[in-house]
Each structure stands twice: as C-alpha cells, then as structure tokens.
Design an enzyme around this catalytic site. Structure first.
Site, PDB file in Angstrom:
ATOM      1  N   LYS A  55      -8.120   3.744 -19.216  1.00 27.80           N
ATOM      2  CA  LYS A  55      -8.435   4.392 -20.599  1.00 27.80           C
ATOM      3  C   LYS A  55      -7.086   4.200 -21.810  1.00 27.80           C
ATOM      4  O   LYS A  55      -6.851   3.082 -21.824  1.00 27.80           O
ATOM      5  CB  LYS A  55      -8.960   5.793 -20.732  1.00 27.80           C
ATOM      6  CG  LYS A  55     -10.187   6.020 -19.672  1.00 27.80           C
ATOM      7  CD  LYS A  55     -11.106   5.168 -20.021  1.00 27.80           C
ATOM      8  CE  LYS A  55     -12.462   5.032 -18.863  1.00 27.80           C
ATOM      9  NZ  LYS A  55     -12.486   5.517 -17.683  1.00 27.80           N
ATOM     10  N   TYR A 101     -16.365  14.165 -16.411  1.00 26.76           N
ATOM     11  CA  TYR A 101     -16.698  12.732 -16.252  1.00 26.76           C
ATOM     12  C   TYR A 101     -17.740  13.077 -15.153  1.00 26.76           C
ATOM     13  O   TYR A 101     -17.655  13.485 -14.222  1.00 26.76           O
ATOM     14  CB  TYR A 101     -15.716  11.797 -15.964  1.00 26.76           C
ATOM     15  CG  TYR A 101     -16.225  10.673 -15.838  1.00 26.76           C
ATOM     16  CD1 TYR A 101     -17.074   9.926 -16.829  1.00 26.76           C
ATOM     17  CD2 TYR A 101     -15.941   9.850 -14.580  1.00 26.76           C
ATOM     18  CE1 TYR A 101     -17.400   8.426 -16.107  1.00 26.76           C
ATOM     19  CE2 TYR A 101     -16.340   8.559 -14.127  1.00 26.76           C
ATOM     20  CZ  TYR A 101     -17.087   7.993 -14.829  1.00 26.76           C
ATOM     21  OH  TYR A 101     -17.445   6.555 -14.781  1.00 26.76           O
ATOM     22  N   ASP A 151      -7.557  16.725 -15.789  1.00 24.30           N
ATOM     23  CA  ASP A 151      -7.549  15.300 -15.888  1.00 24.30           C
ATOM     24  C   ASP A 151      -7.376  15.240 -17.505  1.00 24.30           C
ATOM     25  O   ASP A 151      -7.863  15.870 -18.223  1.00 24.30           O
ATOM     26  CB  ASP A 151      -9.198  15.076 -15.721  1.00 24.30           C
ATOM     27  CG  ASP A 151      -9.578  13.610 -16.070  1.00 24.30           C
ATOM     28  OD1 ASP A 151      -8.721  12.951 -16.721  1.00 24.30           O
ATOM     29  OD2 ASP A 151     -10.537  13.091 -15.350  1.00 24.30           O
ATOM     30  N   ARG A 175       0.825  -1.264   0.123  1.00 21.07           N
ATOM     31  CA  ARG A 175       0.104   0.015   0.097  1.00 21.07           C
ATOM     32  C   ARG A 175       0.940   1.417   0.031  1.00 21.07           C
ATOM     33  O   ARG A 175       0.382   2.304  -0.542  1.00 21.07           O
ATOM     34  CB  ARG A 175      -0.944   0.108   1.250  1.00 21.07           C
ATOM     35  CG  ARG A 175      -1.730   1.168   1.149  1.00 21.07           C
ATOM     36  CD  ARG A 175      -2.953   1.095   2.136  1.00 21.07           C
ATOM     37  NE  ARG A 175      -2.911   0.631   3.358  1.00 21.07           N
ATOM     38  CZ  ARG A 175      -2.198   1.177   4.486  1.00 21.07           C
ATOM     39  NH1 ARG A 175      -1.707   2.502   4.281  1.00 21.07           N
ATOM     40  NH2 ARG A 175      -2.247   0.545   5.640  1.00 21.07           N
TER      41      ARG A 175
HETATM   42  N1  LCS Z   1     -11.631  11.047 -15.697  1.00 20.46           N
HETATM   43  C1  LCS Z   1     -12.205  10.651 -17.031  1.00 20.46           C
HETATM   44  C2  LCS Z   1     -12.258  11.605 -18.029  1.00 20.46           C
HETATM   45  C3  LCS Z   1     -12.956   9.577 -17.172  1.00 20.46           C
HETATM   46  O1  LCS Z   1     -13.699   9.511 -18.843  1.00 20.46           O
HETATM   47  C4  LCS Z   1     -13.327   8.439 -16.335  1.00 20.46           C
HETATM   48  C5  LCS Z   1     -14.154   7.292 -16.501  1.00 20.46           C
HETATM   49  C6  LCS Z   1     -12.680   8.669 -15.139  1.00 20.46           C
HETATM   50  C7  LCS Z   1     -11.940   9.980 -14.823  1.00 20.46           C
HETATM   51  C8  LCS Z   1     -12.795   7.835 -13.850  1.00 20.46           C
HETATM   52  O2  LCS Z   1     -11.872   6.851 -14.128  1.00 20.46           O
HETATM   53  P1  LCS Z   1     -12.166   5.388 -13.625  1.00 20.46           P
HETATM   54  O3  LCS Z   1     -12.330   5.293 -12.024  1.00 20.46           O
HETATM   55  O4  LCS Z   1     -13.473   4.768 -14.346  1.00 20.46           O
HETATM   56  O5  LCS Z   1     -10.946   4.568 -13.880  1.00 20.46           O
HETATM   57  N2  LCS Z   1     -14.970   7.393 -17.613  1.00 20.46           N
HETATM   58  C9  LCS Z   1     -15.681   6.482 -17.969  1.00 20.46           C
HETATM   59  C10 LCS Z   1     -16.564   6.666 -19.283  1.00 20.46           C
HETATM   60  O6  LCS Z   1     -16.554   7.715 -19.912  1.00 20.46           O
HETATM   61  N3  LCS Z   1     -17.161   5.592 -19.386  1.00 20.46           N
HETATM   62  O7  LCS Z   1     -16.893   4.599 -18.573  1.00 20.46           O
HETATM   63  C11 LCS Z   1     -15.898   5.218 -17.468  1.00 20.46           C
END
Ligand code: LCS
Length: 402
Positions: free
Chosen positions: A208, A111, A183, A58
């Site tokens: 992503k 998001y 982001d 951790r």
């Molecule tokens: N930031 C962006 C720009 C994102 O598109 C997402 C997830 C996150 C943060 C959060 O990331 P995660 O915790 O899911 O790893 N975006 C998603 C989307 O547009 N469709 O499904 C997940």
C-alpha cells in the site's frame, strides 16, 4: 546519513542506506539466493551468530535489510522483518506471539482476511478471538481474559476508518502483560508511529502506501527490542514468508517519496471528503479529517495528517454504489489502496466478502459502503469523474440481497 536527528522527510530519502562496493547512492539489488563462505569455519561462525554476514536470502539479504532498516527507523522501532505480503507479516507476528490456548482481542474493523485468519486458521490451533469495537475502551478492557496474550488493532480500520486510541489500549494491555500489535497500513509511519504511542509490534502491508506504486506485494513487521527481534526472526525463518530482494528494492525506492505522497494524498482527500459531504446524493461520509468522524479528536492526537482513505455511502445504497463504481473512468475499480492512482471498491462484495455478512454487519460494513483510495493526481480530475459517475444514479431501483 550524516545528520544526528533528521526529520521524517529526510529519513524517507536516506534511511537504511549503507556503504556498498563502488559507492552507489542507492542499495544494489543483491539478486542472489545464497552467499559464499570463505571456508567451513567461516560458515559455521555465521550459523552460530559469532560473525556477522549473509548466509541465505530467506535468512537475510543486504537489499532486504536496507529496506527493513529504513522502515524500522521511520517507525522508531528496533528492527524490522520483511515479509512476502501483509498477510505473511500478520501471520508471522501472531505465530511468534501466540501459543495454543491463548486468547486474542481484535478490533472488529480490520482487513477482512485478517479476521478470517484468526477465525478460521488460528482457531484450529486452539487460539480464540474476541472482536471488539476498538474505539470503545471499556469494551476492549472487558474483553480481556486471563489467557489474553495479544490485542490486535488496525487504526484507522479497513474499511470503516474507525480509530482506536493506541496509547490508551497500550496502557490497559501492559497492565496485564499483553502485547499490542498495530496494523499501521492506512497511515504509514509518515503520519503515525504506533511504537511511540506504546504499541509493541507494528505490521504493514507494504503493498500500500509504503511502496506506493501498486507494483509490489509485500509486508513488514517492526519490533521494539532485540529479544523480540530474535524470536520473530526465528519464526519467520521457519515459516519462510520473506520478501524477495527485487521487491524490497522497489519498496525502499518508493519510501523516498512517502512523506511527500502522504501530504498530497491527504490534501486531495480533504477536498474530496468535503465535496462528498456536501453532495445531495451522498448519505454519509467517513474520513478522519472531518469533524463528523466519531473519533476525530483521537485521530488529531495520534496522527500527523488524516491520510488518503475515505468511505461513504450513496443514497440508494448498494445499487447507487454499484452504478457509481461501474461509471467511473478516471478513478479505477480495483481493490488494494495507497498507490499514486485513485482506486474505488466495494468492501461487502470484495475485500471484506470473506468475513461473511454477520461479521461485516457487526463491524459496520454496510452493503452500500464504498471505499475510495485517493491518489496524488490533480484533485479536480478525481472530483470531475465522481461527479459524472454520480449523475448516472437513479434512486428508484430496488436493492439486491448480498
Ligand atoms: N492490512 C491492511 C490494513 C490491508 O488493507 C491489507 C490488504 C493487508 C493488511 C494485507 O496485505 P497484503 O497481504 O495484501 O499485502 N488490503 C487490501 C485491500 O483493502 N484491498 O486489497 C488488499
């Protein structure tokens, strides 16, 4: 890496990799929760920070650290912190920067769960957020209050692809001692490096483009100085939302092809955006690589290529979008983005549903908006599938209320 000033394609292949026992060319997966001390004084010295080494996964782990160092290098930051998801990274970064009574200025086009995190969780700790149109610099400037501590941006924003001028916002923020968090998920460091444009902290959903293969959930925070790193690491250690070694290994593996993949995502997306722009059933298309994008010039200034994300609306609104999304075969109906495969989804009922209709309308997320994450397949196969799906649309059916 024995090269003084490697280019991004070389950094993707080599960054973060160190010397390991037996000389492997990729970092081994140290799938262990804990590390042995030589004796009690060694353990105590590690805990005091007097000696370098590993204690407990951790807190840090060689496989995780290799991936973190690779991304810090790509983003031109000081160091990075691997997190369990993009949301864990965003939560940890905000928790490290904010105190009760602080104020956040956040771009409307983020998001959905990011906006929901600020408005339903951080709000309970007396942290207030003002949402602004990130592309309107005056609106950003006017939203700043004496207690503003963070300006939070996502650029291009999910899903509207609104672009914020990172350099301009950073200048305004720094004049008032405010930190800028960006982001960078939609671009990845292969196309955009917010720290070089003035941002203080970069966050990503590793899920992503960075991982790129739709088989990991992970996140990362990149900081630009040692003091911030120590502070963020302390907060992450207590909150506990760290990535695990196997997922870190997969992300590091994915990064090797990041620059190549981003080129192909972009090449395909440019062709598809042009195809959509000329299609008689398409009402509008938003893509940072089209001159019709309202912030096209800002994009040209701050990203290397316009990337793989497109949004559009079909004539016939939600019904038409629904028909198209239910008719695709080669493209897959799924949330998430940035993988090698083409995905299509409907933000109003899926990724941005949690924001509520009012916030969606304010952010420009119409009920008919469809989001396409363009993969690296042969572009003709993607276009052929969209064409057959669009041919199923009948324009006379009434819109449902969402
Ligand atoms: N930031 C962006 C720009 C994102 O598109 C997402 C997830 C996150 C943060 C959060 O990331 P995660 O915790 O899911 O790893 N975006 C998603 C989307 O547009 N469709 O499904 C997940």
């Amino acid at each position: 890496m024995s090269h003084k000033n490697p280019n991004i394609e070389s950094k993707c292949v080599h960054s973060g990799i160190k010397e390991y026992q037996y000389g492997p060319v990729v970092p081994p997966i140290y799938q262990t929760s804990t590390f042995k001390f030589e004796n009690t004084s060694h353990g105590a010295a590690l805990f005091k920070g007097e000696e370098k080494g590993y204690i407990y996964t951790r807190m840090s782990n060689p496989t995780i650290e290799a991936m973190e160092d690779a991304i810090a290098d790509l983003e031109e930051g000081y160091k990075a912190l691997g997190c369990a998801s993009g949301m864990a990274a965003i939560h940890t970064a905000l928790a490290a920067l904010l105190n009760a009574g602080d104020h956040v200025v956040c771009s409307k086009s983020v998001y959905g769960p990011t906006a929901t995190l600020l408005s339903t969780v951080f709000s309970r700790f007396d942290i207030e957020t003002t949402y602004v149109s990130g592309s309107d610099i005056e609106e950003v400037r006017e939203a700043i209050k004496p207690n503003t501590k963070v300006i939070y941006l996502e650029t291009p924003g999910n899903p509207t692809l609104e672009i914020t001028d990172i350099e301009e916002v950073s200048k305004i923020a720094h004049a008032s001692n405010i930190k800028v968090v960006v982001d960078n998920t939609f671009m990845s460091p292969a196309l955009q490096k917010p720290i070089t444009l003035g941002a203080d902290v970069v966050v990503h959903s590793l899920t992503k483009f960075l991982n790129g293969h739709a088989d990991v959930v992970g996140g990362i925070i990149v900081v630009k100085d040692e003091l911030s790193y120590k502070n963020f690491r302390k907060v992450l250690n207590q909150l506990g939302g760290v990535i695990d070694p196997f997922n870190a290994f997969l992300v590091h593996r994915g990064i090797k092809t990041l620059a190549l993949r981003m080129e192909r995502h972009t090449e395909n997306a440019i062709k598809i955006a042009k195809y959509l722009e000329e299609h008689p059933k398409v009402k509008w298309v938003r893509y940072p690589g089209l001159k019709s994008h309202p912030q096209y010039m800002i994009g040209q200034k701050q990203h290397k290529l316009p990337g793989g994300m497109i949004t559009f609306e079909l004539k016939g609104g939600y019904h038409a979008g629904e028909t198209a999304m239910n008719s695709v075969g080669f493209c897959q109906l799924a949330v998430s983005l940035g993988g090698v495969e083409t995905l299509i989804q409907h933000p109003a009922s899926m990724t941005h549903f949690s924001m509520g209709k009012e916030a969606r309308v304010a952010a420009g997320i119409t009920d008919g908006l469809v989001r396409l994450s363009v993969g690296i397949e042969n572009v003709n196969d993607i276009i052929e599938d969209l064409e057959q799906a669009f041919s199923k649309i009948k324009l006379e059916v009434k819109e449902p209320v969402l």
